[in-house]
Design an enzyme around this catalytic site. Structure first.
Site, PDB file in Angstrom:
ATOM      1  N   CYS A  53       0.841  -1.212   0.000  1.00 26.49           N
ATOM      2  CA  CYS A  53       0.000   0.000   0.000  1.00 26.49           C
ATOM      3  C   CYS A  53       0.868   1.251   0.000  1.00 26.49           C
ATOM      4  CB  CYS A  53      -0.890   0.010   1.235  1.00 26.49           C
ATOM      5  SG  CYS A  53      -1.777  -1.527   1.512  1.00 26.49           S
ATOM      6  N   PRO A 105      -5.159   8.672  -2.540  1.00 25.15           N
ATOM      7  CA  PRO A 105      -6.020   9.437  -3.450  1.00 25.15           C
ATOM      8  C   PRO A 105      -5.313  10.658  -4.043  1.00 25.15           C
ATOM      9  CG  PRO A 105      -7.244   8.785  -1.481  1.00 25.15           C
ATOM     10  CD  PRO A 105      -5.829   8.358  -1.259  1.00 25.15           C
ATOM     11  N   GLY A 113      -0.447   9.610  -6.339  1.00 25.31           N
ATOM     12  CA  GLY A 113      -0.295   8.465  -7.246  1.00 25.31           C
ATOM     13  C   GLY A 113       1.090   8.512  -7.846  1.00 25.31           C
ATOM     14  N   SER A 114       1.210   9.174  -8.998  1.00 27.01           N
ATOM     15  CA  SER A 114       2.536   9.345  -9.607  1.00 27.01           C
ATOM     16  C   SER A 114       3.444  10.146  -8.679  1.00 27.01           C
ATOM     17  CB  SER A 114       2.407  10.088 -10.944  1.00 27.01           C
ATOM     18  OG  SER A 114       1.542   9.395 -11.804  1.00 27.01           O
ATOM     19  N   THR A 161      -3.717  -3.579  -4.442  1.00 26.66           N
ATOM     20  CA  THR A 161      -4.015  -4.933  -4.881  1.00 26.66           C
ATOM     21  C   THR A 161      -4.073  -5.814  -3.627  1.00 26.66           C
ATOM     22  OG1 THR A 161      -2.920  -4.544  -6.983  1.00 26.66           O
ATOM     23  CG2 THR A 161      -3.153  -6.858  -6.314  1.00 26.66           C
ATOM     24  N   GLY A 209     -15.628  -8.834 -35.943  1.00 26.64           N
ATOM     25  CA  GLY A 209     -16.752  -8.797 -35.003  1.00 26.64           C
ATOM     26  C   GLY A 209     -16.549  -9.757 -33.845  1.00 26.64           C
ATOM     27  N   GLU A 243       2.461   0.589 -11.304  1.00 25.35           N
ATOM     28  CA  GLU A 243       3.937   0.557 -11.178  1.00 25.35           C
ATOM     29  C   GLU A 243       4.574   1.722 -11.934  1.00 25.35           C
ATOM     30  OE1 GLU A 243       4.097  -2.072  -8.527  1.00 25.35           O
ATOM     31  OE2 GLU A 243       6.046  -1.866  -9.481  1.00 25.35           O
ATOM     32  N   SER A 295       3.083   5.214 -18.104  1.00 27.86           N
ATOM     33  CA  SER A 295       4.050   5.345 -19.207  1.00 27.86           C
ATOM     34  C   SER A 295       4.719   6.719 -19.187  1.00 27.86           C
ATOM     35  CB  SER A 295       3.352   5.143 -20.558  1.00 27.86           C
ATOM     36  OG  SER A 295       3.113   3.769 -20.761  1.00 27.86           O
TER      37      SER A 295
HETATM   38  C1  LIG Z   1      -5.630  -2.058 -10.835  1.00 32.43           C
HETATM   39  C2  LIG Z   1      -4.623  -1.254 -10.085  1.00 32.43           C
HETATM   40  C3  LIG Z   1      -3.817  -1.890  -9.146  1.00 32.43           C
HETATM   41  C4  LIG Z   1      -2.893  -1.146  -8.423  1.00 32.43           C
HETATM   42  N1  LIG Z   1      -2.158  -1.756  -7.435  1.00 32.43           N
HETATM   43  C5  LIG Z   1      -1.441  -0.979  -6.586  1.00 32.43           C
HETATM   44  C6  LIG Z   1      -0.843  -1.553  -5.429  1.00 32.43           C
HETATM   45  O1  LIG Z   1      -0.937  -2.771  -5.185  1.00 32.43           O
HETATM   46  N2  LIG Z   1      -0.195  -0.732  -4.567  1.00 32.43           N
HETATM   47  C7  LIG Z   1      -0.077   0.614  -4.783  1.00 32.43           C
HETATM   48  O2  LIG Z   1       0.525   1.294  -3.964  1.00 32.43           O
HETATM   49  N3  LIG Z   1      -0.607   1.187  -5.893  1.00 32.43           N
HETATM   50  C8  LIG Z   1      -1.290   0.431  -6.784  1.00 32.43           C
HETATM   51  N4  LIG Z   1      -1.870   1.000  -7.895  1.00 32.43           N
HETATM   52  C9  LIG Z   1      -1.745   2.444  -8.100  1.00 32.43           C
HETATM   53  C10 LIG Z   1      -0.959   2.833  -9.331  1.00 32.43           C
HETATM   54  O3  LIG Z   1       0.393   2.608  -9.141  1.00 32.43           O
HETATM   55  C11 LIG Z   1      -1.341   4.294  -9.631  1.00 32.43           C
HETATM   56  O4  LIG Z   1      -2.644   4.295 -10.161  1.00 32.43           O
HETATM   57  C12 LIG Z   1      -0.365   4.932 -10.599  1.00 32.43           C
HETATM   58  O5  LIG Z   1       0.868   5.143  -9.971  1.00 32.43           O
HETATM   59  C13 LIG Z   1      -0.876   6.272 -11.136  1.00 32.43           C
HETATM   60  O6  LIG Z   1      -1.315   7.111 -10.113  1.00 32.43           O
HETATM   61  P1  LIG Z   1      -2.752   7.819 -10.239  1.00 32.43           P
HETATM   62  O7  LIG Z   1      -3.741   6.776 -10.564  1.00 32.43           O
HETATM   63  O8  LIG Z   1      -2.968   8.634  -9.025  1.00 32.43           O
HETATM   64  O9  LIG Z   1      -2.622   8.761 -11.506  1.00 32.43           O
HETATM   65  P2  LIG Z   1      -2.042  10.256 -11.530  1.00 32.43           P
HETATM   66  O10 LIG Z   1      -0.707  10.287 -10.890  1.00 32.43           O
HETATM   67  O11 LIG Z   1      -3.069  11.203 -11.041  1.00 32.43           O
HETATM   68  O12 LIG Z   1      -1.839  10.457 -13.095  1.00 32.43           O
HETATM   69  C14 LIG Z   1      -2.904  10.832 -13.969  1.00 32.43           C
HETATM   70  C15 LIG Z   1      -2.308  11.069 -15.356  1.00 32.43           C
HETATM   71  O13 LIG Z   1      -1.382  12.151 -15.310  1.00 32.43           O
HETATM   72  C16 LIG Z   1      -0.122  11.744 -15.807  1.00 32.43           C
HETATM   73  N5  LIG Z   1       0.960  12.423 -15.073  1.00 32.43           N
HETATM   74  C17 LIG Z   1       1.091  12.586 -13.739  1.00 32.43           C
HETATM   75  N6  LIG Z   1       2.213  13.250 -13.463  1.00 32.43           N
HETATM   76  C18 LIG Z   1       2.821  13.508 -14.639  1.00 32.43           C
HETATM   77  C19 LIG Z   1       4.034  14.150 -15.021  1.00 32.43           C
HETATM   78  N7  LIG Z   1       4.866  14.672 -14.111  1.00 32.43           N
HETATM   79  N8  LIG Z   1       4.341  14.228 -16.336  1.00 32.43           N
HETATM   80  C20 LIG Z   1       3.497  13.704 -17.265  1.00 32.43           C
HETATM   81  N9  LIG Z   1       2.356  13.071 -16.975  1.00 32.43           N
HETATM   82  C21 LIG Z   1       2.017  12.980 -15.682  1.00 32.43           C
HETATM   83  C22 LIG Z   1      -0.080  10.237 -15.572  1.00 32.43           C
HETATM   84  O14 LIG Z   1       0.859   9.613 -16.422  1.00 32.43           O
HETATM   85  C23 LIG Z   1      -1.523   9.848 -15.885  1.00 32.43           C
HETATM   86  O15 LIG Z   1      -1.680   9.729 -17.264  1.00 32.43           O
HETATM   87  C24 LIG Z   1      -2.755   0.251  -8.666  1.00 32.43           C
HETATM   88  C25 LIG Z   1      -3.555   0.871  -9.643  1.00 32.43           C
HETATM   89  C26 LIG Z   1      -4.493   0.139 -10.329  1.00 32.43           C
HETATM   90  C27 LIG Z   1      -5.376   0.861 -11.326  1.00 32.43           C
END
Ligand SMILES: Cc1cc2nc3c(=O)[nH]c(=O)nc-3n(C[C@H](O)[C@H](O)[C@H](O)COP(=O)(O)OP(=O)(O)OC[C@H]3O[C@@H](n4cnc5c(N)ncnc54)[C@H](O)[C@@H]3O)c2cc1C
Length: 408
Positions: A128, A132, A135-136, A164, A365, A388, A391
């Site tokens: 974990c 919210p 993320g990135s 997960t 189809g 992880e 892109s």
């Molecule tokens: C099915 C699933 C399983 C997962 N499992 C785990 C898990 O087990 N443990 C865990 O900790 N996390 C987990 N994750 C979280 C996952 O790692 C995050 O969703 C991911 O890191 C992206 O974060 P976000 O969803 O907040 O997107 P955001 O960070 O909000 O990104 C939104 C968009 O903005 C883009 N963006 C953001 N910053 C930049 C930048 N500086 N330059 C260019 N583009 C940018 C991103 O590429 C993306 O397209 C999981 C996610 C999913 C969907």
């Protein structure tokens, strides 16, 4: 150091064929059902445990394979079977790597067996990190861990998301802020066992793909864990924080934090999962193109179809090469001077999305229906460019590595 080779040795071939058999006989036939049910496929995990695929021993054997090919080979075969079910089988590994990378020997010995359970009573684990609003941008994490010295306990508060196996895990590895002044350098990882008061599952997400894999929020409300649950121990943490504070004073030299170490070690493995899904869709499309006739001949006799298949196969092989190289580098301690781990994940995940989409096109189809597996594979493939590190984040890491600018 093992030389880089594309040739699996006899033992690896045996393991690959065994895994392929399990993927073909047990995972693939169950894929559509668990995708529809959107539930953790406990009976399949149990089957995997019975034959030894879902176990610490198997994972460790592949993880420590000096050629680096053990993990990518295993991931490719399992995800070839089905991505959602395979993630349910290997998802525990992400948390296990977090403990292996940062834990003491005692912590590894205590907690990793509890992550897997045994064939009669299988357990799963969750890693974990994401939140919210983080993320990135992992550095903006808010979940806070405060040390209660009098009781030698850590008190954790916050909300994790996208975990997960979150909430259904026997062991949660939770990344939290221990020093807010230090940004991502002030994070540490904690073990939170199931049943700890204050630990609860939040929303369970209904997803586009990998629907057999459980993804949920994890809420930590005044969760108290003993000092022994801090991965690596207090002494090591204090030393690391002191070094980070010193560096911050000197102008902020880059320091690897626990979460980043975990992600870095797991990126080529995610690339291998993507290769498995891409290969599965390509094989379905190739068979279909050879047997489906239109205008009095198999559709593969049209260059427009055959060239798509040629491109699909070329991209899959190129992705595998990048993944295997990065895995070999990781196991043999080669420095990632061009972010080769991120490169492999970026290319393989984009390939999986592209190839599974092309497979739908080749099946026409039929490809668009749930009667054929490529529709599911395309939905599943979309995850590889998101988790992880998206892109865009992989490109950012590669670009900054090339430019020599700090990666935070
Ligand atoms: C099915 C699933 C399983 C997962 N499992 C785990 C898990 O087990 N443990 C865990 O900790 N996390 C987990 N994750 C979280 C996952 O790692 C995050 O969703 C991911 O890191 C992206 O974060 P976000 O969803 O907040 O997107 P955001 O960070 O909000 O990104 C939104 C968009 O903005 C883009 N963006 C953001 N910053 C930049 C930048 N500086 N330059 C260019 N583009 C940018 C991103 O590429 C993306 O397209 C999981 C996610 C999913 C969907």
């Amino acid at each position: 150091m093992a030389e880089f080779t594309m040739e699996l040795n006899d033992e690896q071939k045996e393991v690959r064929d065994w895994l392929h058999g399990f993927a073909a006989d047990v995972i693939r036939p169950a894929a559509a059902e668990w995708d529809e049910r959107e539930e953790t496929p406990w009976p399949v995990i149990q089957e995997a445990a019975k034959v030894g695929i879902y176990s610490l021993d198997f994972y460790a054997q592949q993880y420590f394979d000096p050629t680096g090919l053990g993990i990518p080979m295993a991931m490719e075969e399992l995800f070839w079977g089905d991505a959602g079910i395979a993630l349910s089988i290997v998802g525990t590994g992400l948390a296990a790597v977090g403990v292996l990378a940062n834990g003491t020997e005692e912590q590894i010995g205590t907690w990793i067996p509890q992550m897997y359970g045994d064939a009669n009573d299988v357990k799963v684990a969750a890693f974990c990190s994401s939140e919210p609003d983080a993320g990135s941008d992992v550095a903006s994490m808010r979940t806070r861990a405060v040390y209660d010295e009098a009781k030698d306990e850590w008190v954790i508060n916050g909300t994790k998301t996208w975990a997960t196996n979150g909430g259904i895990a026997n062991v949660h590895v939770v990344v939290a802020v221990v020093d807010p002044e230090l940004g991502s350098k002030g994070h540490a990882s904690f073990i939170v066992p199931a049943g700890t008061p204050g630990l609860a599952q939040g929303q369970k997400f209904k997803k586009h793909g990998i629907r057999a894999s459980h993804t949920a929020e994890v809420v930590l409300d005044n969760v108290r864990v003993p000092g022994s649950c801090l991965l690596g121990g207090k002494e090591k943490l204090d030393e690391r924080l002191a070094r980070a504070r010193e560096r911050a004073k000197q102008g902020g030299e880059r320091v690897k934090n626990a979460a980043m170490a975990t992600f870095e070690a797991s990126r080529p493995a995610v690339g291998a999962m993507a290769v498995g899904t891409a290969r599965a869709a390509y094989e379905v499309a190739l068979d279909y193109a050879k047997t489906r006739e239109q205008f009095g001949r198999p559709i593969i006799d049209n260059q427009g179809v055959a060239f798509q298949l040629a491109d699909m196969r070329t991209s899959i092989d190129a992705a595998r090469l990048l993944v295997w190289r990065a895995s070999w580098m990781a196991v043999n301690g080669k420095p990632f001077t061009a972010a080769e781990g991120s490169m492999s994940k970026l290319f393989a995940s984009e390939t999986a999305k592209q190839v599974t989409g092309q497979a739908i096109q080749i099946l026409g189809g039929n490809g668009y229906t749930r009667e054929y597996p490529v529709e599911r594979m395309h939905r599943d493939a979309a995850i590889y460019t998101i988790f992880e590190g998206t892109s865009e984040i992989q490109r950012l890491v590669i670009a900054r590595t090339l430019a020599g600018t700090p990666i935070r």
